[in-house]
Design a protein around this motif. Structure first.
Motif, PDB file in Angstrom:
ATOM      1  N   LYS A 312       0.848  -1.184   0.000  1.00 41.62           N
ATOM      2  CA  LYS A 312       0.000   0.000   0.000  1.00 41.62           C
ATOM      3  C   LYS A 312       0.880   1.229   0.000  1.00 41.62           C
ATOM      4  O   LYS A 312       1.745   1.385   0.861  1.00 41.62           O
ATOM      5  CB  LYS A 312      -0.853   0.000   1.270  1.00 41.62           C
ATOM      6  CG  LYS A 312      -2.337   0.107   0.992  1.00 41.62           C
ATOM      7  CD  LYS A 312      -3.045   0.258   2.306  1.00 41.62           C
ATOM      8  CE  LYS A 312      -4.159  -0.757   2.459  1.00 41.62           C
ATOM      9  NZ  LYS A 312      -4.662  -0.806   3.836  1.00 41.62           N
ATOM     10  N   LEU A 313       0.673   2.086  -0.950  1.00 36.19           N
ATOM     11  CA  LEU A 313       1.500   3.283  -0.987  1.00 36.19           C
ATOM     12  C   LEU A 313       0.915   4.343  -0.067  1.00 36.19           C
ATOM     13  O   LEU A 313      -0.297   4.484   0.063  1.00 36.19           O
ATOM     14  CB  LEU A 313       1.566   3.836  -2.403  1.00 36.19           C
ATOM     15  CG  LEU A 313       2.407   3.037  -3.378  1.00 36.19           C
ATOM     16  CD1 LEU A 313       2.485   3.767  -4.693  1.00 36.19           C
ATOM     17  CD2 LEU A 313       3.798   2.828  -2.815  1.00 36.19           C
ATOM     18  N   ILE A 314       1.766   5.094   0.549  1.00 34.72           N
ATOM     19  CA  ILE A 314       1.346   6.180   1.431  1.00 34.72           C
ATOM     20  C   ILE A 314       1.866   7.465   0.808  1.00 34.72           C
ATOM     21  O   ILE A 314       2.982   7.504   0.315  1.00 34.72           O
ATOM     22  CB  ILE A 314       2.003   6.021   2.812  1.00 34.72           C
ATOM     23  CG1 ILE A 314       1.786   4.613   3.346  1.00 34.72           C
ATOM     24  CG2 ILE A 314       1.502   7.075   3.762  1.00 34.72           C
ATOM     25  CD1 ILE A 314       0.515   4.390   4.046  1.00 34.72           C
ATOM     26  N   HIS A 315       1.059   8.476   0.832  1.00 30.59           N
ATOM     27  CA  HIS A 315       1.500   9.713   0.205  1.00 30.59           C
ATOM     28  C   HIS A 315       1.661  10.783   1.254  1.00 30.59           C
ATOM     29  O   HIS A 315       0.687  11.296   1.783  1.00 30.59           O
ATOM     30  CB  HIS A 315       0.500  10.129  -0.858  1.00 30.59           C
ATOM     31  CG  HIS A 315       0.270   9.026  -1.831  1.00 30.59           C
ATOM     32  ND1 HIS A 315       1.246   8.628  -2.709  1.00 30.59           N
ATOM     33  CD2 HIS A 315      -0.782   8.206  -2.024  1.00 30.59           C
ATOM     34  CE1 HIS A 315       0.789   7.622  -3.416  1.00 30.59           C
ATOM     35  NE2 HIS A 315      -0.438   7.343  -3.015  1.00 30.59           N
ATOM     36  N   PRO A 316       2.862  11.079   1.585  1.00 27.51           N
ATOM     37  CA  PRO A 316       3.105  12.041   2.651  1.00 27.51           C
ATOM     38  C   PRO A 316       2.739  13.444   2.212  1.00 27.51           C
ATOM     39  O   PRO A 316       2.769  13.779   1.027  1.00 27.51           O
ATOM     40  CB  PRO A 316       4.610  11.915   2.894  1.00 27.51           C
ATOM     41  CG  PRO A 316       5.159  11.411   1.621  1.00 27.51           C
ATOM     42  CD  PRO A 316       4.105  10.579   0.991  1.00 27.51           C
ATOM     43  N   LYS A 317       2.382  14.219   3.182  1.00 29.71           N
ATOM     44  CA  LYS A 317       2.028  15.621   2.921  1.00 29.71           C
ATOM     45  C   LYS A 317       3.298  16.428   2.745  1.00 29.71           C
ATOM     46  O   LYS A 317       4.236  16.305   3.511  1.00 29.71           O
ATOM     47  CB  LYS A 317       1.251  16.175   4.121  1.00 29.71           C
ATOM     48  CG  LYS A 317       0.459  17.388   3.783  1.00 29.71           C
ATOM     49  CD  LYS A 317      -1.008  17.050   3.787  1.00 29.71           C
ATOM     50  CE  LYS A 317      -1.847  18.226   3.360  1.00 29.71           C
ATOM     51  NZ  LYS A 317      -3.233  17.822   3.157  1.00 29.71           N
ATOM     52  N   ARG A 318       3.314  17.221   1.730  1.00 28.16           N
ATOM     53  CA  ARG A 318       4.476  18.069   1.512  1.00 28.16           C
ATOM     54  C   ARG A 318       4.014  19.521   1.512  1.00 28.16           C
ATOM     55  O   ARG A 318       2.830  19.816   1.371  1.00 28.16           O
ATOM     56  CB  ARG A 318       5.125  17.755   0.167  1.00 28.16           C
ATOM     57  CG  ARG A 318       5.594  16.340   0.046  1.00 28.16           C
ATOM     58  CD  ARG A 318       6.909  16.145   0.759  1.00 28.16           C
ATOM     59  NE  ARG A 318       7.223  14.731   0.850  1.00 28.16           N
ATOM     60  CZ  ARG A 318       7.838  14.175   1.869  1.00 28.16           C
ATOM     61  NH1 ARG A 318       8.201  14.912   2.899  1.00 28.16           N
ATOM     62  NH2 ARG A 318       8.101  12.902   1.883  1.00 28.16           N
TER      63      ARG A 318
END
Lengths: 333, 798
Positions: A312-318
């Motif tokens: 599962k990919l996680i998309h960090p907040k930038r």
């Protein structure tokens, strides 16, 4: 070793100096000087120059005295040694003064036994029967060397010092030790009775009997078809083999037995071609083929049936100003 | 004065007046126990997708953002969330400072002494473990080989050798099954050599469960089973892991697994100290495995060199020396020669005769050629193993399948070995010295001869290596060696990465020794006449070094290890040249085996430097933003909510002066860790309680240490509705002087700071000293140089 020979040389020079002063042969010194330079002689027999009054124990004291003289006499050393060497060359010095008769006797016996032993071992070099045939000679040789090294002959005199240790070469010792090395490499002592090694051990004798049985069997059936030989001699050969492997484990083998066994084995399997193990390629190939086939099935089935693990990919907040990779590439190009 | 020392900051500009809002986000540090739980879709905000896929247009990117997180098959370009950073940097809160100030000079001296004592203990225990493994493996392998040998001898005459083959395969599989079951079902982290894991640990990554007692047990039993089970493996790599576990255990003075606390060494219960001891333990492990104390120290230096000082080096050397001495001593007792200290390591290359390893100037080009071959073969090995490992991660992930696979490999290894021996007709006469061959197999050779293929296959790998090094010229014919190299290469490649604990050192050495010896024989063959200098044993050694260097790509430490293992300093130059060449050639094609496995485990590993072309990236692009912050005096309810939020498993929270409702971020005044908050909640250190009950015990540093290293999860802490309304004063517990950088700092600079200090969180602030972002290890580790320039790794749950 070096130190010893140096002390010896110094001592010789000093004793020579001592003598010539005493005897007043100053002119002779000068006369022989030229001669002395060209001569190079062994240092053996030099102690004779100290005169007959020097016995074994005095020998030691005068030696230490020589050490004390050392700084004083070093200046004139060249002259003295020249004198000394020339002297030792010109006259055959009285050897009896240096080595006692007793020791010389020992040395002579040593030589005789040495020759006997070497003759013996050379004549039994091939096929190897060195241990079996020469152990008596070897023990004789050992005895005489032990006599030389430990025995004090007549008048507290140690032959070990005079025969073995008095020169750089130590010929007697080297000769003996080379034979000793050969003996131990051959591990002959394994075949001998344990404490004093004066007789062959029982195991060895038994082995030799079995060996003879096998050999005689080979000889009787040698003519004609070898298959008969293989059948008839199988029993003695196997007994011999078993005994051999037993002795191998106990470490009671010497070169004789190893060599004898090697020869026998070679006769058995190469000449008479009696060992013909059953080769059955088909079952072995079948079983190994089956084994090698298993992993292929395994991997295929796990590839087809097992569920592929997904991440599962996680998309960090930038931060808003985040450059994505498009920008990275733009900046590159 | 106090102000200056307290603010260790790159930009301590501005004063404390800031407002901001905390938005939940992923700082990228998440605990593994949360990963199984369904993440609340509502809270889960997805930022801009930053994929590696360059073809994708921005519009589709925006769309995919809205959908649920996509799933992809496992690959090497991921960073797993289950790995956290170690806190190498001490948390300097008030409690810590008070304790340090209270300690006298004498106290520090006592600490120093106990450090030495611990290092001594580490050495002794590691040596004992090595000794135990060695003896048990020898016994079990001896038993197995004598059973199989008897069986083969019996069936050689009467026929039915296929039964011997089956017997051998079954014995192998059974042993390997035991080893594999305990690894796959009880402690999967104990699989493999453990060197990649220890490398990560020394790099500053906390690998879950890697230094536990249970891991050690499984590792030791597993390695015994797999080596005795005849796999193409060695027991040296696992020794390094074992040493590290011993160190981590001993230095804490207690065992969490056994629930036993000896009440000693309490000062060392934090990541900083523990990691230093782990490096000592790894060194002791290397030293016990190869009898190479200096090599062990250099191994630790190579792997964990960013945190190093002279006293630590000296202590580590002490531990290694003690370890090799202990092994020596006990093996000498075992071999009935007490006091004869000539058994320095598990693998003993044996003494080379001085005249057989002299080399000449004109041989150096040959050595370099061997090095290049080693590099090529090593790269091939790594490449094959890489694909195999990916396949294993994707498809062979269930424990029972892993056990089955290991058993199959064991059976096939036995089958291949047997077939090779069976069809080989390379017979050599038995030596006079019976001790050289431990299990000589005659098979179809004439009486008094043995099968020379069997010395290579029908033996533990260590012994095979030794016989390849030392057997006199002519013991092997070239065909035997060629076939052996070929089969063993594939077997070893296939074996590494199974769910058994086993190392790759010995198989590499064995492959290299085989083809090196082949090289030497061929050299002597082509240059007939001057064959004196082409001693095959020497070329076997060089080949072994080249192959090992080509596979693992270690440099300095490997040179010294091999030099020490052969006990020959004059061979330093050839070994170094060979390893250099192997590394250069190998790096051109593929990475080192350990690096590949680290990547495949998605570990956020920080290399020595930032990627070369990353200077234009700044902290603003690297950081995670916005950041979840706490007030200096925070409501308990807020804290509990933030900590319980499964989608935002941050571990570090900046503490700001005051959060206001607007979007403005707050002004920084400290940093507090999740673990600290949990301890605070557990002890209910609330402002109201302190007022009501003055007699309440003040929280001490000891309370934090007692909870270390396994802090309870937030779910286990019960907070009542009333307590949620209470307030908590964090100022005493937070790290009041965290490291900060301005937004414009370049990536290499951030990287250097992070790597050199072993940081876990680095705050990014603006000119007013307001928190705008947070840089963690995963933010930095995601950049790496790929084929198409700078690439970015993705975060994933594993």
């Amino acid at each position: 070793m070096v130190w010893k020979s140096v002390t010896n040389t110094v001592y010789e020079c000093l004793s020579a100096l001592h003598n010539c002063l005493k005897m007043g042969y100053l002119t002779l010194v000068l006369a022989f000087f030229v001669l002395g330079i060209v001569q190079i002689s062994t240092t053996k027999g030099d102690t004779s120059m100290t005169g007959p009054e020097v016995s074994g124990e005095d020998d030691f004291t005068s030696k230490s005295a020589a050490h004390f003289f050392l700084p004083v006499s070093s200046a004139s050393e060249a002259h003295k040694s020249g004198y000394f060497f020339s002297l030792s060359l010109s006259s055959s010095f009285p050897e009896d003064l240096e080595v006692s008769d007793y020791c010389l006797t020992l040395l002579r016996i040593f030589g005789e036994r040495y020759v006997t032993y070497v003759n013996c071992s050379v004549s039994y070099a091939r096929p190897v029967k060195m241990c079996e045939k020469c152990y008596i000679n070897y023990s004789d040789l050992k005895d005489i060397f032990n006599n030389i090294s430990s025995g004090t002959g007549s008048g507290n005199e140690s032959c070990y010092n005079s025969l073995v240790r008095s020169d750089r070469l130590m010929l007697v010792y080297m000769l003996y030790s080379s034979l000793k090395d050969i003996w131990s490499v051959a591990s002959c002592s394994n075949c001998l009775m344990k404490p004093n090694e004066t007789a062959l051990s029982n195991d060895t004798l038994y082995f030799l009997t079995l060996l003879n049985v096998s050999f005689s069997c080979f000889e009787t059936h040698q003519q004609g078809n070898h298959s008969e030989l293989c059948k008839e001699c199988k029993a003695p050969y196997q007994r011999l083999s078993e005994l051999y492997s037993g002795m191998e484990k106990n470490h009671t083998l010497c070169i004789d037995l190893e060599d004898a066994m090697n020869v026998t084995r070679r006769l058995w399997s190469k000449k008479y071609e009696c060992s013909f193990p059953l080769e059955e390629n088909v079952p072995v190939i079948a079983v190994s083929g089956f084994m090698l086939f298993l992993p292929i099935i395994f991997y295929l089935s796990s590839f087809l049936h097992s569920e592929q693990k997904k991440r599962k990919l996680i998309h960090p907040k930038r931060a808003k100003s985040n450059h994505n990779l498009m920008n990275i590439q733009d900046k590159f190009s | 004065m106090a102000n200056i020392t307290k603010k260790v900051s790159w930009s301590s500009r501005g004063d404390d007046s800031a407002r901001g809002e905390a938005t939940p986000l992923l700082n990228g540090t998440e605990e593994v126990r949360y990963t199984r739980q369904p993440s609340g879709g509502g809270i889960f905000h997805i930022g801009r997708l930053s994929t590696v896929d360059l073809e994708e247009e921005i519009t589709t990117e925006e769309e995919s953002v809205r959908t649920r997180p996509n799933e992809i098959p496992h690959n090497e370009k991921l960073l797993s969330l289950k790995y956290e950073s170690l806190d190498y940097d001490n948390t300097e809160n008030q409690l810590f400072l008070e304790e340090e100030r209270r300690m006298s000079q004498m106290g520090f001296r006592c600490l120093e002494i106990s450090r030495w004592v611990i290092c001594g203990l580490i050495g002794v225990l590691t040596g004992l473990i090595a000794c135990f493994i060695d003896i048990v493996v020898e016994k079990m392998a001896g038993m197995k080989y004598s059973i199989v040998k008897q069986n083969i001898e019996k069936f050689t005459e009467v026929g039915g050798l296929s039964i011997s083959l089956i017997l051998w395969a079954v014995l192998n599989s059974t042993l390997v099954m035991i080893g594999s079951i305990i690894v796959a079902f009880f402690e999967p982290i104990a699989a493999g050599s453990g060197i990649p894991q220890i490398k990560c640990y020394l790099n500053g990554v906390k690998i879950p469960r890697v230094v536990r007692l249970k891991t050690l047990m499984v590792k030791v039993c597993g390695v015994i089973c797999s080596v005795a089970g005849g796999l193409a493996v060695g027991k040296e790599g696992p020794m390094i892991h074992s040493g590290a576990v011993v160190a981590a255990g001993v230095s804490q003075g207690r065992s969490t697994s056994l629930k036993k606390d000896f009440k000693i060494f309490e000062y060392f219960r934090r990541d900083t100290e523990k990691r230093d001891f782990v490096s000592a333990g790894a060194a002791a492990g290397v030293s016990a495995a190869f009898g190479a104390p200096v090599g062990g120290v250099l191994f630790s230096l190579e792997e964990g060199a960013s945190f190093w000082n002279q006293m630590l080096t000296w202590r580590i050397f002490f531990a290694s020396m003690i370890s090799t001495f202990t092994l020596n001593f006990f093996l000498s007792i075992y071999n009935n020669k007490p006091g004869d200290l000539s058994y320095p390591g598990l693998i003993n290359f044996g003494g080379f005769e001085t005249d057989s390893v002299t080399y000449n100037l004109y041989e150096i080009p040959l050595f370099i050629i061997i090095g290049a071959i080693g590099g090529l073969l090593g790269a091939l090995f790594n490449f094959l193993n890489y694909w195999l490992t990916i396949f294993r991660i994707r498809y062979v992930h269930r424990p029972c399948l892993q056990v089955l696979e290991a058993m199959l490999v064991a059976a096939v290894t036995a089958t291949v070995s047997f077939t090779m021996i069976y069809f080989s007709n390379d017979c050599q006469p038995l030596g006079q010295d019976q001790t050289t061959e431990d299990y000589p197999l005659q098979l179809f050779c004439a009486d008094g001869e043995y099968n020379s293929m069997a010395t290579a296959f029908f033996n533990t790998p260590e012994r095979s290596v030794r016989s390849l090094f030392h057997n006199p010229p002519g013991s092997y014919n070239p065909l035997t060696l060629g076939l052996f190299t070929l089969t063993y290469f594939f077997l070893a490649c296939w074996t590494y990465g199974l769910a058994v604990s086993a190392g790759v050192f010995i198989p590499s050495l064995l492959i290299g020794a085989a083809w090196g010896r082949l090289f030497g024989i061929l050299l002597a063959y082509f240059t007939s006449g001057s064959s004196i200098w082409a001693d095959p044993g020497k070329y076997a050694l060089i080949g072994a070094a080249a192959q090992l260097g080509g596979i693992v790509r270690m440099t300095l430490s490997l040179t010294v290890i091999l030099m020490e293992a052969t006990g020959n300093v004059t061979f330093g130059l050839p070994i170094m040249l060979v390893l250099m060449t192997a590394k250069i050639v190998g790096d051109y094609f593929a990475e080192g085996l350990y690096d590949i496995h680290i990547k495949l485990q998605s570990v956020p590993f920080l290399h020595w430097d930032a990627p070369a072309t990353s200077h234009w990236l700044t902290a603003r692009e690297v950081m995670s933003s916005p950041v979840t912050c706490f007030n200096r005096v925070e409501k308990v309810g807020t804290i509990v909510d933030v900590l319980s939020n499964t989608s935002t498993n941050h571990n570090g929270f900046p503490v700001v002066v005051e959060i206001t409702a607007s979007d403005e971020p707050g002004k920084i005044c400290g940093l507090i860790l999740r673990s600290q908050l949990i301890v605070l909640l557990k002890h209910k250190v609330f402002v109201e309680r302190a007022h009501s009950r003055l007699s309440q015990r003040k929280l001490q540093l000891k309370d934090f240490r007692d909870a270390y290293p396994r802090f309870p999860p937030i779910q286990s802490i019960h907070v009542s509705q009333d307590e949620r309304e209470c307030m908590m004063d964090l100022s005493e517990f937070m790290n009041a002087t965290p490291y900060t950088v301005p937004q414009e700092t370049s990536l290499p600079r951030v990287f250097k700071l992070f790597r050199a200090l072993g940081l876990r969180h680095l705050l990014v602030v603006d000119s007013e000293n307001r928190v705008v972002g947070l840089v963690t290890r995963k933010d930095l580790a995601r950049y790496h140089l790929g084929k198409h320039g700078l690439e970015e790794l993705q975060l994933a749950q594993t």
